[in-house]
Structure formats: structure tokens, C-alpha cells
Design an enzyme around this catalytic site. Structure first.
Site, PDB file in Angstrom:
ATOM      1  N   ASP A   1     -12.550  10.451   6.594  1.00 12.24           N
ATOM      2  CA  ASP A   1     -12.582   9.035   6.972  1.00 12.24           C
ATOM      3  C   ASP A   1     -12.986   8.147   5.794  1.00 12.24           C
ATOM      4  OD1 ASP A   1     -15.249   9.642   6.910  1.00 12.24           O
ATOM      5  OD2 ASP A   1     -15.642   9.264   9.033  1.00 12.24           O
ATOM      6  N   ASN A   2     -12.696   8.628   4.583  1.00 15.45           N
ATOM      7  CA  ASN A   2     -12.880   7.806   3.378  1.00 15.45           C
ATOM      8  C   ASN A   2     -11.532   7.358   2.840  1.00 15.45           C
ATOM      9  OD1 ASN A   2     -15.719   7.867   3.122  1.00 15.45           O
ATOM     10  ND2 ASN A   2     -15.601   9.960   2.331  1.00 15.45           N
TER      11      ASN A   2
ATOM     12  N   ASP B   1       0.839  -1.201   0.000  1.00 18.15           N
ATOM     13  CA  ASP B   1       0.000   0.000   0.000  1.00 18.15           C
ATOM     14  C   ASP B   1       0.873   1.249   0.000  1.00 18.15           C
ATOM     15  OD1 ASP B   1      -2.273  -1.498   0.074  1.00 18.15           O
ATOM     16  OD2 ASP B   1      -2.827  -1.018   2.132  1.00 18.15           O
TER      17      ASP B   1
ATOM     18  N   ASP C   1     -10.885  -5.395   6.289  1.00 21.50           N
ATOM     19  CA  ASP C   1      -9.957  -6.530   6.389  1.00 21.50           C
ATOM     20  C   ASP C   1      -9.736  -6.903   7.848  1.00 21.50           C
ATOM     21  OD1 ASP C   1      -9.650  -6.208   3.645  1.00 21.50           O
ATOM     22  OD2 ASP C   1      -7.793  -5.074   3.831  1.00 21.50           O
TER      23      ASP C   1
END
Length: 344
Positions: free
Chosen positions: A129-130, A17, A299
Site C-alpha cells: 500500500d505504498n 501516470d 489528491d
């Protein structure tokens, strides 16, 4: 139950990531929705370069399935290597980082390494918070059943497991690998979990998805994926509970286990459908200002849930473990966690 090494098996796309807080202009420039998961196309090539140049980036080991297996291992703690992970990486620096991070997390990772493609990456574009995820699979897309899964020493690890989990993202890579594992689980009355993973999986890979569905004992997803799934399956309802109920009742090969469907809804309650009931479980409340980023929250929920399944806990306890893990993850950057869990 004594938890033993290689009890939990995961297979998926190991990605590094590349995470940064971005602005709306950046999202708009590349046509990204604030909260989505997509595969990179040609138009996103420059996105990765611009992200690194323009914003303060952090590198974290990612890939949905790999995240979940790591979280499950973290929740379980001892012994090490309860979680096994298979996926494909390149022979490069990013691949080395993924190997090192898996080792640090005490996960028994067995990567298929090849030279044709570099290790896959995922741009995590954070706004508030996206999080908008753009995955460049590269090496992850090169996983081959005959080159890795079928090898005797690898298949032995599959056979050792009792709980299996594969994110829907892997449906774009190797359907035959998924089916081999799913059928093994089904024939041996073991637990096979699958995640819807993204709206595009439910839409454009629904044939692959529905080939695997008869073997799915636990189906995970979030509210957006569930809505897309319901629409694509012609369920003719937008009610997430109803969609869960209908998904629960889809045909199933192993009749000894009834399917369980678990849909998370961000800050709203998690829905769990069993053959005879539907329940909603409230999540742990959190002050929005304590949320660092929601990348990896889903996850982490699955990882917590799997840790409960691996330890043969009651389903409501599995949901609680999932909520706990997700609550920890959203307070930190990426899918990272403190040294030890504080979960009872």
C-alpha cells in the site's frame, strides 16, 4: 448555494501516470523510497522504459492538482465544468489522452499547448500500500504566465472562480502564476488553497513556498510533508498537531479569513487546525486487502474537501467528504472513480 460552472479553479502539472506494481529490487535499483514523490533526474531516464518493458503498466490521467479538481467535480456531479484547470501539455498522443480524460470527467481544462517538450509523465511505482512517484515534468514545466494565464479569455475564468487550489508541485514551475492567482483571491476575499505536496518542496523550494504562504487560506499536507515543513521552518517540534498550529499562525495578508491547516496521516486521523482549536477526525476504516493502491489518495482527499468548500459546507463536512473520496480512490487503480459518488 447554487454551484455554478468555473466556481473552482486549479492550476498545476498535468501528467500522465504510468502505474505498475513493482518489487523492492526495482525501487533499490533506482534509489527510490517506497513512499515518496520526487522529480526525475538523469539517473531515472531508464526507469520509465524499464517500467513499461518489465511490468504490467496502466495509464491514468494524473497530476496532483488535476486529480483534485476532477474528484471535486465528481463529488459535485452537476453542473458540469464547476472545475477549471490550467496547465501545460505537449502536442502529442499523451496530451490528447489528458484532454479526453478531462472532458470525460467534465472538467473545463484549458491547456497551454507547446511543441518544445512532450507531455509530462509520472511513474507510479506501487509496492503493497505504498507508492513511489517519479515525475518527469517535461511540458508541464513550460507553463508561462504571459503565454496563457494573462490572456484575457483565460484570466476571465480565473475571475469567475471563488475557490482556488494549487498543489505545491507547481512552485517549481511558475511562482509568478501562483502569486497572481493567490493575490487575486486575497484581494477579493476568495478562498485560496495550497498543498505542501512533497518533502522536497518544503526543503528545496521553501523560499517560493513562503512567498505564497501569506495568501494561503487552506493549507493541505500529509504527516511526512508536515514534519519536513516543521523542521525547515525551525518549529522545533515533531508533533504534527503543534506543527499545524504553528503553520496556522504564520503571517497572513487577508485578515478577513483565518487560515485553516489540514494534515492527513494515512490511516490515522486527519488533523485540522483553526485559529481557536485543533481537531482530529478519524478516517473511514478499510481492510488492508481492499486497498488496490494509494496513488491519488491525498489528491482525492483534497478534491472531496474542495467540493465541500465550493458548496459552502461546514469544515467538518469538508473533511468527511475528503475521507469519503480517498476511501473510494484507494480501492481502485490510479486516481479513478466509479460513475457516481454515494456520499451523504
Amino acid at each position: 448555494i447554487t454551484t455554478v460552472p468555473n466556481l473552482l479553479f486549479g492550476m498545476g502539472n498535468p501528467l500522465l501516470d504510468i502505474s505498475a506494481v513493482v518489487d523492492k529490487d526495482f525501487l533499490d535499483k533506482y534509489g527510490l523510497k517506497p513512499n515518496d514523490q520526487i522529480l526525475a533526474e538523469d539517473k531515472h531516464k531508464a526507469l520509465f522504459e524499464e517500467l513499461v518493458k518489465k511490468f504490467k503498466v496502466e495509464y491514468h490521467a494524473g497530476g496532483a492538482t488535476q486529480n483534485s479538481i476532477k474528484i471535486a467535480q465528481w463529488m459535485i456531479q452537476e453542473p458540469h465544468k464547476v472545475g477549471t484547470f490550467f496547465g501545460c501539455i505537449g502536442n502529442d498522443k499523451f496530451g490528447e489522452i489528458l484532454k479526453q480524460k478531462a472532458e470525460e470527467a467534465h472538467v473545463d481544462a484549458h491547456y497551454y499547448e507547446q511543441d518544445k517538450e512532450p507531455t509530462g509523465t509520472c511513474a507510479a511505482c506501487i509496492t503493497g500500500d505504498n507508492r513511489s512517484l517519479v515525475a518527469n515534468l517535461a511540458a508541464a514545466n513550460c507553463y508561462k504566465k504571459d503565454k496563457h494565464l494573462d490572456l484575457e479569455e483565460n484570466w476571465k475564468l480565473v475571475e469567475k472562480a471563488k475557490v482556488y487550489y494549487i498543489a505545491g508541485f507547481f512552485l517549481t514551475v511558475s511562482l509568478e502564476s501562483i502569486l497572481k492567482v493567490a493575490k487575486h483571491a486575497s484581494e477579493n476575499n476568495k478562498l485560496f488553497g495550497l498543498n505542501l505536496s512533497a518533502p522536497f518542496i518544503c526543503q528545496f523550494f521553501k523560499d517560493n513556498l513562503m512567498q505564497v504562504m501569506p495568501y494561503v487560506d487552506v493549507l493541505f499536507g500529509n504527516e511526512t510533508e508536515a514534519a519536513t515543513f516543521g523542521k525547515e521552518q525551525g518549529f522545533e517540534t515533531k508533533d504534527i498537531k503543534e506543527i499545524a498550529k504553528k503553520a496556522q499562525a504564520l503571517p497572513k495578508v487577508n485578515k478577513k479569513r483565518q487560515r485553516i491547516v489540514v494534515f492527513t496521516q494515512g490511516k490515522d486521523g486527519t488533523i485540522m487546525a483553526q485559529s481557536d482549536k485543533i481537531e482530529t477526525f478519524p478516517v473511514i476504516e478499510i481492510d488492508p486487502k481492499d486497498i488496490v493502491d494509494t496513488n491519488g489518495a491525498g489528491d482525492a482527499f483534497v478534491g472531496g474537501f474542495l467540493s465541500g468548500l465550493a458548496q459552502e459546507q461546514q469544515l467538518d463536512q469538508c473533511v468527511k467528504a475528503g475521507h469519503y473520496a480517498a476511501n473510494v480512490i484507494i480501492r481502485r487503480a490510479g486516481c479513478t472513480f466509479p460513475e457516481k459518488p454515494d456520499f451523504k
